[in-house]
Design an enzyme around this catalytic site. Structure first.
Site, mmCIF file in Angstrom:
data_model
loop_
_atom_site.group_PDB
_atom_site.id
_atom_site.type_symbol
_atom_site.label_atom_id
_atom_site.label_comp_id
_atom_site.label_asym_id
_atom_site.label_seq_id
_atom_site.Cartn_x
_atom_site.Cartn_y
_atom_site.Cartn_z
ATOM 1 N N ASP A 40 -0.172 183.046 60.400
ATOM 2 C CA ASP A 40 -1.451 183.379 59.859
ATOM 3 C C ASP A 40 -1.956 184.803 59.837
ATOM 4 O O ASP A 40 -1.478 185.507 60.757
ATOM 5 C CB ASP A 40 -2.644 182.353 60.798
ATOM 6 N N TYR A 68 4.995 180.718 71.348
ATOM 7 C CA TYR A 68 3.781 181.344 71.174
ATOM 8 C C TYR A 68 2.805 181.560 72.136
ATOM 9 O O TYR A 68 3.005 180.892 73.030
ATOM 10 C CB TYR A 68 2.664 180.420 69.937
ATOM 11 N N ASP A 82 -9.780 177.728 64.262
ATOM 12 C CA ASP A 82 -9.664 179.084 64.642
ATOM 13 C C ASP A 82 -10.674 179.999 64.790
ATOM 14 O O ASP A 82 -11.780 179.495 64.003
ATOM 15 C CB ASP A 82 -8.381 179.832 64.225
ATOM 16 N N ARG A 184 -3.291 175.530 66.296
ATOM 17 C CA ARG A 184 -4.645 175.468 66.184
ATOM 18 C C ARG A 184 -5.005 174.033 66.447
ATOM 19 O O ARG A 184 -6.051 173.601 66.947
ATOM 20 C CB ARG A 184 -4.893 175.974 64.887
#
Length: 301
Positions: A40, A68, A82, A184
């Site tokens: 993203d 992550y 987000d 997310r």
């Protein structure tokens, strides 16, 4: 023509993965560059690019597990799940105890059913979900099975938001997960389970399969960056199967290696010739070994 290979890039915040590909094309002087899964614009971290003939290897990278590092803000919900979205709810989360957060994380670990974010790139009737959502359409995405093998809290921070009575808790986490997992959505679901709402404020991809962001280059350094040779990259992902020059020739001509399956460490795996070139990706067929994907000789090294 640019040399074939795999390029690891550390994407900065604020640009898209397609922007990185465009810069790589200019820096390396070729149009034949692809990537193995976007990051993203808000996020940073590892982007795996395939250059020239090595773009064919990206299909084996896309589905690899990923790691992550993220920050989840508890107490504030957004429409995109987000920090790029609009705030749609705030709840005082200051009284949340660490033990409650840990208890809520536990059911989000393992094999879980997850509904992707409405503002995701998933296609619905040929259109991206985020395009439909931005157009004001009602988007209903189906749950999908994903695996979260690690969802661990690294740190917690507590701060004030709109007023002194509305507190938020920022939770730094590390997540190991299967391809297709939305971090997310984990942030959203954790906030929902705690009854305070939540969204993602920071996200960094640090690993894709065997590739680590520690060995990636900055966008500005792409022109001078060393590429992973196709054989090295394919062997890192699939394992290595060494073949003789004669066997390499047979595989390239579509012939099977009779009785060679017992030598194969995995199926599929990377067949490498005596010169270190990638012959292709091979697989077991009974007791034999057969080529599943050949690499052009000019793209093998």
């Amino acid at each position: 023509m640019a040399a074939p290979g795999i390029l690891l890039v550390d994407k900065p915040q604020g640009i898209t993965s397609h922007d990185v590909v465009a810069r790589a094309r200019r820096a390396l002087g070729t149009r034949k560059i692809g990537h193995a899964g976007t990051v993203d614009p808000m996020a940073t971290g590892l982007l795996v690019l395939g250059v020239e003939g090595a773009t064919r290897l990206l299909t084996f990278v896309v589905g690899l597990d990923k790691t992550y590092e993220a920050t989840i803000r508890l107490g504030v919900s957004t429409d995109t799940d987000d920090a790029d979205g609009q705030i749609v709810g705030t709840v005082d989360a200051s009284s949340l105890e660490s033990s409650r957060i840990a208890e809520a994380i536990a059911p989000l670990t393992g094999r879980i059913s997850q509904v992707p974010s409405t503002y995701s790139a998933i296609k619905v009737d040929g259109r991206r979900a985020y395009d439909l959502a931005r157009a004001g359409e009602d988007v209903q995405l189906k749950a999908r099975e994903v695996t979260v093998s690690r969802f661990a809290v690294l740190a917690e921070r507590r701060a004030s938001t709109v007023s002194a009575t509305e507190g938020v808790v920022d939770v730094d986490v590390v997540v190991d997960c299967s391809s297709g997992t939305y971090i997310r959505s984990l942030a959203r679901d954790l906030g929902a389970a705690l009854g305070v709402g939540g969204h993602l404020t920071a996200l960094r991809r640090t690993r894709i399969g065997p590739f680590d962001v520690a060995t990636a280059v900055a966008v500005d350094a792409i022109a001078d960056a060393p590429l992973l040779a196709p054989a090295e990259a394919a062997a890192a992902v699939l394992g290595r199967f060494d073949v003789t020059a004669e066997e390499a020739r047979d595989l390239r001509h579509g012939k099977r290696l009779t009785g060679a399956a017992s030598r194969l460490p995995a199926s599929p795996t990377a067949a490498v010739d005596p010169a270190g070139g990638l012959v292709g990706i091979v697989e077991r067929r009974g007791a034999d070994v057969k080529s599943a994907m050949n690499m052009p000789e000019e793209a093998a090294r």
